[in-house]
Design a protein around this motif. Sequence first.
Motif, PDB file in Angstrom:
ATOM      1  N   GLN A  61       0.818  -1.219   0.000  1.00 40.32           N
ATOM      2  CA  GLN A  61       0.000   0.000   0.000  1.00 40.32           C
ATOM      3  C   GLN A  61       0.848   1.263   0.000  1.00 40.32           C
ATOM      4  OE1 GLN A  61      -0.416  -2.650   2.064  1.00 40.32           O
ATOM      5  NE2 GLN A  61      -2.537  -2.843   2.790  1.00 40.32           N
ATOM      6  N   ASN A  62       2.077   1.157   0.515  1.00 35.09           N
ATOM      7  CA  ASN A  62       2.901   2.352   0.724  1.00 35.09           C
ATOM      8  C   ASN A  62       4.027   2.498  -0.291  1.00 35.09           C
ATOM      9  OD1 ASN A  62       1.360   2.505   3.077  1.00 35.09           O
ATOM     10  ND2 ASN A  62       2.945   1.586   4.338  1.00 35.09           N
ATOM     11  N   LEU A  63       3.935   1.819  -1.417  1.00 36.58           N
ATOM     12  CA  LEU A  63       5.118   1.717  -2.271  1.00 36.58           C
ATOM     13  C   LEU A  63       5.043   2.473  -3.585  1.00 36.58           C
ATOM     14  CD1 LEU A  63       5.990  -2.063  -1.768  1.00 36.58           C
ATOM     15  CD2 LEU A  63       6.911  -0.073  -0.573  1.00 36.58           C
ATOM     16  N   ALA A  64       3.886   2.577  -4.207  1.00 42.17           N
ATOM     17  CA  ALA A  64       3.797   3.146  -5.562  1.00 42.17           C
ATOM     18  C   ALA A  64       2.745   4.243  -5.598  1.00 42.17           C
ATOM     19  CB  ALA A  64       3.472   2.064  -6.580  1.00 42.17           C
ATOM     20  N   GLY A  65       2.883   5.109  -6.604  1.00 46.86           N
ATOM     21  CA  GLY A  65       1.920   6.188  -6.755  1.00 46.86           C
ATOM     22  C   GLY A  65       1.892   7.077  -5.532  1.00 46.86           C
ATOM     23  N   SER A  66       0.681   7.500  -5.138  1.00 42.83           N
ATOM     24  CA  SER A  66       0.545   8.364  -3.967  1.00 42.83           C
ATOM     25  C   SER A  66       0.608   7.598  -2.663  1.00 42.83           C
ATOM     26  CB  SER A  66      -0.779   9.131  -4.044  1.00 42.83           C
ATOM     27  OG  SER A  66      -1.879   8.235  -4.109  1.00 42.83           O
ATOM     28  N   GLY A  67       0.570   6.244  -2.734  1.00 45.16           N
ATOM     29  CA  GLY A  67       0.695   5.439  -1.542  1.00 45.16           C
ATOM     30  C   GLY A  67      -0.539   5.510  -0.661  1.00 45.16           C
ATOM     31  N   SER A  68      -0.313   5.491   0.662  1.00 40.09           N
ATOM     32  CA  SER A  68      -1.395   5.497   1.641  1.00 40.09           C
ATOM     33  C   SER A  68      -1.305   6.775   2.468  1.00 40.09           C
ATOM     34  CB  SER A  68      -1.272   4.267   2.546  1.00 40.09           C
ATOM     35  OG  SER A  68      -0.125   4.395   3.378  1.00 40.09           O
ATOM     36  N   ASP A  69      -2.052   6.797   3.566  1.00 38.06           N
ATOM     37  CA  ASP A  69      -1.981   7.958   4.460  1.00 38.06           C
ATOM     38  C   ASP A  69      -0.580   8.142   5.036  1.00 38.06           C
ATOM     39  OD1 ASP A  69      -4.651   8.402   4.034  1.00 38.06           O
ATOM     40  OD2 ASP A  69      -5.317   7.406   5.874  1.00 38.06           O
ATOM     41  N   TYR A  70       0.220   7.075   5.032  1.00 36.40           N
ATOM     42  CA  TYR A  70       1.582   7.157   5.555  1.00 36.40           C
ATOM     43  C   TYR A  70       2.574   7.700   4.521  1.00 36.40           C
ATOM     44  CZ  TYR A  70      -0.096   4.349   9.461  1.00 36.40           C
ATOM     45  OH  TYR A  70      -0.785   3.894  10.560  1.00 36.40           O
ATOM     46  N   GLY A  71       2.141   7.817   3.261  1.00 36.97           N
ATOM     47  CA  GLY A  71       3.030   8.276   2.211  1.00 36.97           C
ATOM     48  C   GLY A  71       3.361   7.165   1.230  1.00 36.97           C
ATOM     49  N   SER A  72       4.421   7.359   0.454  1.00 34.66           N
ATOM     50  CA  SER A  72       4.780   6.405  -0.591  1.00 34.66           C
ATOM     51  C   SER A  72       6.276   6.403  -0.823  1.00 34.66           C
ATOM     52  CB  SER A  72       4.065   6.748  -1.898  1.00 34.66           C
ATOM     53  OG  SER A  72       4.469   5.886  -2.948  1.00 34.66           O
ATOM     54  N   TRP A  73       6.791   5.212  -1.131  1.00 35.57           N
ATOM     55  CA  TRP A  73       8.177   5.111  -1.584  1.00 35.57           C
ATOM     56  C   TRP A  73       8.320   5.594  -3.027  1.00 35.57           C
ATOM     57  CZ3 TRP A  73      11.137   0.033  -0.086  1.00 35.57           C
ATOM     58  CH2 TRP A  73      10.998  -0.212   1.289  1.00 35.57           C
ATOM     59  N   THR A  74       7.251   5.644  -3.782  1.00 38.52           N
ATOM     60  CA  THR A  74       7.245   5.949  -5.224  1.00 38.52           C
ATOM     61  C   THR A  74       8.257   5.088  -5.986  1.00 38.52           C
ATOM     62  OG1 THR A  74       8.762   7.861  -4.998  1.00 38.52           O
ATOM     63  CG2 THR A  74       6.408   8.314  -4.872  1.00 38.52           C
ATOM     64  N   VAL A  75       8.163   3.783  -5.782  1.00 40.36           N
ATOM     65  CA  VAL A  75       9.101   2.881  -6.459  1.00 40.36           C
ATOM     66  C   VAL A  75       8.910   2.916  -7.974  1.00 40.36           C
ATOM     67  CG1 VAL A  75       9.300   1.357  -4.471  1.00 40.36           C
ATOM     68  CG2 VAL A  75       7.568   0.872  -6.219  1.00 40.36           C
ATOM     69  N   ASP A  76       7.691   3.234  -8.435  1.00 41.75           N
ATOM     70  CA  ASP A  76       7.457   3.327  -9.876  1.00 41.75           C
ATOM     71  C   ASP A  76       8.277   4.460 -10.471  1.00 41.75           C
ATOM     72  OD1 ASP A  76       5.868   4.962  -8.268  1.00 41.75           O
ATOM     73  OD2 ASP A  76       4.060   4.738  -9.487  1.00 41.75           O
ATOM     74  N   ARG A  77       8.329   5.585  -9.780  1.00 43.36           N
ATOM     75  CA  ARG A  77       9.132   6.713 -10.258  1.00 43.36           C
ATOM     76  C   ARG A  77      10.621   6.376 -10.219  1.00 43.36           C
ATOM     77  NH1 ARG A  77      11.632  11.457  -8.466  1.00 43.36           N
ATOM     78  NH2 ARG A  77      11.130  13.343  -9.671  1.00 43.36           N
ATOM     79  N   THR A  78      11.052   5.691  -9.165  1.00 41.16           N
ATOM     80  CA  THR A  78      12.457   5.309  -9.063  1.00 41.16           C
ATOM     81  C   THR A  78      12.860   4.380 -10.196  1.00 41.16           C
ATOM     82  OG1 THR A  78      12.494   5.581  -6.661  1.00 41.16           O
ATOM     83  CG2 THR A  78      14.168   4.142  -7.623  1.00 41.16           C
ATOM     84  N   MET A  79      11.993   3.434 -10.548  1.00 38.44           N
ATOM     85  CA  MET A  79      12.320   2.530 -11.648  1.00 38.44           C
ATOM     86  C   MET A  79      12.406   3.289 -12.964  1.00 38.44           C
ATOM     87  SD  MET A  79      12.894  -0.125  -9.981  1.00 38.44           S
ATOM     88  CE  MET A  79      13.319  -1.182 -11.376  1.00 38.44           C
ATOM     89  N   ALA A  80      11.598   4.332 -13.124  1.00 38.48           N
ATOM     90  CA  ALA A  80      11.710   5.166 -14.321  1.00 38.48           C
ATOM     91  C   ALA A  80      13.035   5.923 -14.329  1.00 38.48           C
ATOM     92  CB  ALA A  80      10.532   6.143 -14.393  1.00 38.48           C
ATOM     93  N   LEU A  81      13.465   6.418 -13.172  1.00 40.28           N
ATOM     94  CA  LEU A  81      14.778   7.059 -13.084  1.00 40.28           C
ATOM     95  C   LEU A  81      15.886   6.080 -13.450  1.00 40.28           C
ATOM     96  CD1 LEU A  81      14.354   9.048  -9.747  1.00 40.28           C
ATOM     97  CD2 LEU A  81      14.786  10.073 -11.976  1.00 40.28           C
ATOM     98  N   LEU A  82      15.784   4.852 -12.940  1.00 37.57           N
ATOM     99  CA  LEU A  82      16.805   3.851 -13.242  1.00 37.57           C
ATOM    100  C   LEU A  82      16.789   3.459 -14.713  1.00 37.57           C
ATOM    101  CD1 LEU A  82      16.457   1.603 -10.069  1.00 37.57           C
ATOM    102  CD2 LEU A  82      18.426   2.997 -10.706  1.00 37.57           C
TER     103      LEU A  82
END
Length: 351
Positions: free
Chosen positions: A153-174
């Motif tokens: 829940q907290n990993l991609a996109g806007s995530g949850s109320d706790y925030g997001s790792w935005t791993v999708d954005r990181t993979m695009a950077l990589l």
Amino acid sequence: MPLRFDLTTPETDDRPVFLSGDFCDWYPDLPAFQLQPIAPGRYQLDWPSDVALPDTLVYKYTRGGWDQVELDAWGGGAPNRTTRRTSGSCRDVVPHWRWYGHAVNPAWWPRLALDEPIPVPQLNTSRRVRVLVPFDYEQTDRSYPVLYLNDGQNLAGSGSDYGSWTVDRTMALLAGQHRHAVILVLIDHGGTERVSEFTPDRTLAGTGNGRRYLDFLVNTLKPYIDTRFRTLPAPVHTGIGGSSLGGLISLYGGLLHPGTFGKLLVFSPSLWISQTVYRDARRLNLPQPMTVYLYGGKQESRHMVSALNQLVRALQHAPERLNLTLVVDPSGRHNEATWGRAFLPAMQWLF
């Protein structure tokens, strides 16, 4: 020797590279200040002999426009560079570039290839699982390593109320560095059952179901993913990762199933909750090499760094098969934003 600018960048494409700054009224693409490629990802420019050097040179690199200016490793703005040199080399690194106004090339974002509930017979429930494949997955026939990530829940996109790792954005950077060839499997946690599912055996929170949860990953989810997608199923290509309690269960994924998970991404693990984690770490018996990336922040708690150091000591009985690194972030806090920034260098190191 004239002043030379020696630039290295892991992102290679066909756009030219220019030097810009106060010396040229910040024009981003003057031919006199175009760097010349000398190797893949390597450019040089000797300061023009007919241009006076200011006492302090303020500059940046561009790919031909301010919509293509240098950025930091996470796609954020980079500060101006300065030098007072008049000869020798200014050796600089640009980790990332703006892409025609975008922080990341929109075409590089990973593709959501699966988003569905998966039965968890070990726990008599089901769990939402999402799979992110590389943006060019359909254009190749290659097989990929896989990283299973907890707390989906907290990993991609806007995530949850706790925030997001935005791993999708990181993979695009990589992807700009051609280092994006990993399939990510994001597994939602069980809500009110999260503590139980992420703790093996008896802990300070009671008796956990972590062994059953890991059995789901190893014997239900992984075979399903390996059937649906072009994966490299061997342990050396299979990782598990997470933070906090998700980091603890990821660590136990390696401790209990080293024949399945050969790469561990362990962020800020809740080692305090387990009464046996250091003993279990000392008992680790590796059938093949394992790679472990440990991360913790000094601002998380007064015990985080000391606990991680104790874990490292417990794991170091098998150095010939264990490739381990510990990263301590002086400003790191116990939140998704911190772990999101830590994810990029962790992926570069693990994969």
